[in-house]
Write a protein that holds these residues in place. Structure first.
Motif, PDB file in Angstrom:
ATOM      1  N   THR A 191       8.528   0.665   2.937  1.00 11.01           N
ATOM      2  CA  THR A 191       7.718   0.518   1.723  1.00 11.01           C
ATOM      3  C   THR A 191       8.481  -0.253   0.643  1.00 11.01           C
ATOM      4  OG1 THR A 191       6.341   1.728   0.159  1.00 11.01           O
ATOM      5  CG2 THR A 191       8.438   2.737   0.719  1.00 11.01           C
ATOM      6  N   ALA A 192       7.730  -0.828  -0.300  1.00 13.39           N
ATOM      7  CA  ALA A 192       8.326  -1.707  -1.325  1.00 13.39           C
ATOM      8  C   ALA A 192       9.447  -1.017  -2.097  1.00 13.39           C
ATOM      9  CB  ALA A 192       7.234  -2.172  -2.291  1.00 13.39           C
ATOM     10  N   SER A 228       0.629  -3.789   4.289  1.00 13.90           N
ATOM     11  CA  SER A 228       1.981  -4.200   3.887  1.00 13.90           C
ATOM     12  C   SER A 228       2.849  -2.969   3.670  1.00 13.90           C
ATOM     13  CB  SER A 228       1.923  -5.027   2.600  1.00 13.90           C
ATOM     14  OG  SER A 228       1.794  -4.187   1.488  1.00 13.90           O
ATOM     15  N   ALA A 238       9.999  -8.808  -2.668  1.00 11.25           N
ATOM     16  CA  ALA A 238      11.195  -8.404  -1.925  1.00 11.25           C
ATOM     17  C   ALA A 238      11.111  -8.863  -0.474  1.00 11.25           C
ATOM     18  CB  ALA A 238      11.326  -6.878  -1.964  1.00 11.25           C
ATOM     19  N   VAL A 281       1.589   4.460   2.193  1.00 12.56           N
ATOM     20  CA  VAL A 281       1.946   4.435   0.769  1.00 12.56           C
ATOM     21  C   VAL A 281       1.044   3.421   0.068  1.00 12.56           C
ATOM     22  CG1 VAL A 281       3.801   4.037  -0.906  1.00 12.56           C
ATOM     23  CG2 VAL A 281       4.338   5.005   1.338  1.00 12.56           C
ATOM     24  N   PRO A 301       7.942  -5.183   3.895  1.00 14.00           N
ATOM     25  CA  PRO A 301       7.734  -5.943   2.661  1.00 14.00           C
ATOM     26  C   PRO A 301       7.540  -7.442   2.864  1.00 14.00           C
ATOM     27  CG  PRO A 301      10.050  -5.391   2.934  1.00 14.00           C
ATOM     28  CD  PRO A 301       9.325  -4.710   4.049  1.00 14.00           C
ATOM     29  N   ASN A 307       2.138  -1.605  -8.240  1.00 19.07           N
ATOM     30  CA  ASN A 307       0.964  -2.216  -8.885  1.00 19.07           C
ATOM     31  C   ASN A 307       1.119  -2.284 -10.410  1.00 19.07           C
ATOM     32  OD1 ASN A 307      -0.869  -2.549  -6.533  1.00 19.07           O
ATOM     33  ND2 ASN A 307      -0.738  -0.328  -6.455  1.00 19.07           N
ATOM     34  N   ASP A 367       4.569   0.279   3.994  1.00 24.33           N
ATOM     35  CA  ASP A 367       4.170   1.406   4.830  1.00 24.33           C
ATOM     36  C   ASP A 367       2.682   1.652   4.610  1.00 24.33           C
ATOM     37  OD1 ASP A 367       5.201   3.976   6.398  1.00 24.33           O
ATOM     38  OD2 ASP A 367       3.641   4.571   4.979  1.00 24.33           O
ATOM     39  N   MET A 421       1.680  -8.895  -9.749  1.00 25.79           N
ATOM     40  CA  MET A 421       1.180  -7.889  -8.812  1.00 25.79           C
ATOM     41  C   MET A 421       2.007  -7.791  -7.532  1.00 25.79           C
ATOM     42  SD  MET A 421      -2.293  -9.806  -7.625  1.00 25.79           S
ATOM     43  CE  MET A 421      -2.818  -8.554  -6.488  1.00 25.79           C
ATOM     44  N   THR A 422       2.980  -8.675  -7.361  1.00 26.98           N
ATOM     45  CA  THR A 422       3.844  -8.565  -6.178  1.00 26.98           C
ATOM     46  C   THR A 422       5.224  -8.017  -6.577  1.00 26.98           C
ATOM     47  OG1 THR A 422       4.603 -10.843  -6.376  1.00 26.98           O
ATOM     48  CG2 THR A 422       2.683 -10.466  -4.984  1.00 26.98           C
ATOM     49  N   THR A 423       5.246  -7.322  -7.720  1.00 23.34           N
ATOM     50  CA  THR A 423       6.509  -6.787  -8.242  1.00 23.34           C
ATOM     51  C   THR A 423       6.498  -5.268  -8.157  1.00 23.34           C
ATOM     52  OG1 THR A 423       6.524  -8.601  -9.845  1.00 23.34           O
ATOM     53  CG2 THR A 423       7.992  -6.747 -10.301  1.00 23.34           C
TER      54      THR A 423
HETATM   55  C1  LIG Z   1      -1.411  -1.790  -2.837  1.00 24.24           C
HETATM   56  S1  LIG Z   1       0.310  -1.559  -3.012  1.00 24.24           S
HETATM   57  C2  LIG Z   1       0.818  -1.592  -1.339  1.00 24.24           C
HETATM   58  C3  LIG Z   1       2.133  -0.901  -1.104  1.00 24.24           C
HETATM   59  C4  LIG Z   1       2.582  -0.989   0.339  1.00 24.24           C
HETATM   60  N1  LIG Z   1       1.721  -0.200   1.197  1.00 24.24           N
HETATM   61  C5  LIG Z   1       4.032  -0.538   0.506  1.00 24.24           C
HETATM   62  O1  LIG Z   1       4.279   0.491   1.156  1.00 24.24           O
HETATM   63  O2  LIG Z   1       4.919  -1.233  -0.026  1.00 24.24           O
HETATM   64  C6  LIG Z   1       0.811  -3.126  -3.594  1.00 24.24           C
HETATM   65  C7  LIG Z   1       2.048  -3.034  -4.489  1.00 24.24           C
HETATM   66  O3  LIG Z   1       3.197  -2.818  -3.690  1.00 24.24           O
HETATM   67  C8  LIG Z   1       4.321  -3.464  -4.256  1.00 24.24           C
HETATM   68  N2  LIG Z   1       4.847  -4.406  -3.265  1.00 24.24           N
HETATM   69  C9  LIG Z   1       4.385  -4.615  -2.018  1.00 24.24           C
HETATM   70  N3  LIG Z   1       5.169  -5.497  -1.350  1.00 24.24           N
HETATM   71  C10 LIG Z   1       6.154  -5.849  -2.213  1.00 24.24           C
HETATM   72  C11 LIG Z   1       7.281  -6.727  -2.118  1.00 24.24           C
HETATM   73  N4  LIG Z   1       7.549  -7.415  -0.998  1.00 24.24           N
HETATM   74  N5  LIG Z   1       8.088  -6.829  -3.197  1.00 24.24           N
HETATM   75  C12 LIG Z   1       7.839  -6.135  -4.322  1.00 24.24           C
HETATM   76  N6  LIG Z   1       6.784  -5.304  -4.466  1.00 24.24           N
HETATM   77  C13 LIG Z   1       5.960  -5.162  -3.433  1.00 24.24           C
HETATM   78  C14 LIG Z   1       3.837  -4.141  -5.539  1.00 24.24           C
HETATM   79  O4  LIG Z   1       4.051  -3.227  -6.597  1.00 24.24           O
HETATM   80  C15 LIG Z   1       2.358  -4.292  -5.267  1.00 24.24           C
HETATM   81  O5  LIG Z   1       1.612  -4.353  -6.475  1.00 24.24           O
END
Ligand SMILES: C[S@@+](CC[C@H](N)C(=O)[O-])C[C@H]1O[C@@H](n2cnc3c(N)ncnc32)[C@H](O)[C@@H]1O
Length: 265
Positions: free
Chosen positions: A118-119, A82, A201, A87, A13, A168, A84, A223-225
């Motif tokens: 993963t997030a 980012s 996170a 995912v 993350p 997302n 996993d 979008m980072t939530t």
């Molecule tokens: C395209 S997805 C990628 C997910 C990524 N492959 C994973 O396993 O976490 C992007 C979404 O993951 C979530 N996300 C990814 N990193 C995050 C973090 N550090 N904190 C919170 N949410 C995160 C958010 O919901 C974001 O909109």
């Protein structure tokens, strides 16, 4: 098969401490490292002699094609993703690029997916133990999946009482999905159902909020939530979200009695 190798690396993350040793080894071995620009910056201090190929958001298929092509030509390549990579990440576009090469009779490289945190798991650790029972991960992005399909999944997962990890939730172009999802979930859950909202996170500007379905519209979500919506059994313990696994608690401890007190057996 060619002499090249492709690692699809989940970088977790944010914090480098959450990168696995296997991910670090893959980055070390690589001659070329590709990825979304911000993710390359995230692992910059682990990179030295490698050639970097940064990509912009939305270039996922081009990124996957390029990584497979470079490895097929003989290079050792790491493609970072980012969390996993499997995912909502780069692992499936990579395997689809491999599939296209196989279909057209072109050589393919040895390809390996290196798991990451993963997030949902990162957020769950910060929130307590919300994923202690069955849970479902759902992306609210309708970029690649029609909203009707997403809405049906949210509705059915809510009806089946899964804890929900919502990825997302919004983007700069779309903000309504999270409110629609909340409405669908409220059809099956109490307004007091605990919700954890975790932004960025394990990054330096991380934000954590515990609220409930009724209070969700007042929270800032981007979008980072990632959001974790509790199931019927999820409750708050010392301000954290806990979904019990269902163990029976030990009998309540009574006041201690001395061995020769009148009530001793
Ligand atoms: C395209 S997805 C990628 C997910 C990524 N492959 C994973 O396993 O976490 C992007 C979404 O993951 C979530 N996300 C990814 N990193 C995050 C973090 N550090 N904190 C919170 N949410 C995160 C958010 O919901 C974001 O909109």
């Amino acid at each position: 098969m060619t002499a090249g190798r492709l690692f699809v690396v989940g970088i977790g993350p944010g914090e480098l401490a959450l990168l696995t040793d296997q991910a670090r080894a893959a980055l070390r071995q690589a001659e070329v490292v590709l990825g979304y620009r911000a993710y390359l910056e995230q692992v910059a201090e682990l990179l030295g002699r490698q050639r970097l190929e940064p990509f912009e958001l939305g270039e996922e298929v081009a990124r996957a094609e390029r990584a497979v092509q470079l490895a097929a030509e003989g290079a050792t390549v790491a493609l970072v993703s980012s969390g996993d990579a499997g995912v909502f990440g780069m692992a499936s576009p990579v395997w689809e690029a491999v599939e296209r090469r196989l279909a057209s009779g072109r050589p393919v490289p040895a390809t390996e997916v290196v798991p990451g945190v993963t997030a949902a798991l990162a957020a769950a650790a910060l929130l307590g133990a919300p994923l202690g029972a069955d849970w479902a991960a759902i992306s609210l992005s309708d970029l690649l999946t029609p909203w009707e399909v997403i809405a049906r999944r949210v509705e059915l997962a809510a009806a089946a009482d899964f804890v929900l990890a919502l990825y997302n939730p919004t983007s700069s172009r779309r903000r309504w999905q999270i409110e629609r999802a909340r409405g669908l979930i409220l059809g099956h859950r109490r307004p007091e159902t605990p919700v954890g909202v975790v932004r960025r996170a394990f990054r330096p500007d991380q934000e954590l909020l515990v609220t409930n379905l009724a209070g969700l519209p007042d929270t800032s979500i981007d979008m980072t939530t990632v959001l974790i919506v509790g199931a019927a059994s999820t409750r708050l313990v010392a301000g954290r979200l806990v979904t019990p696994r269902g163990y029976r608690p030990p009998p309540a401890a009574g006041p201690e009695r001395s061995v020769d007190s009148p009530g001793s057996p």
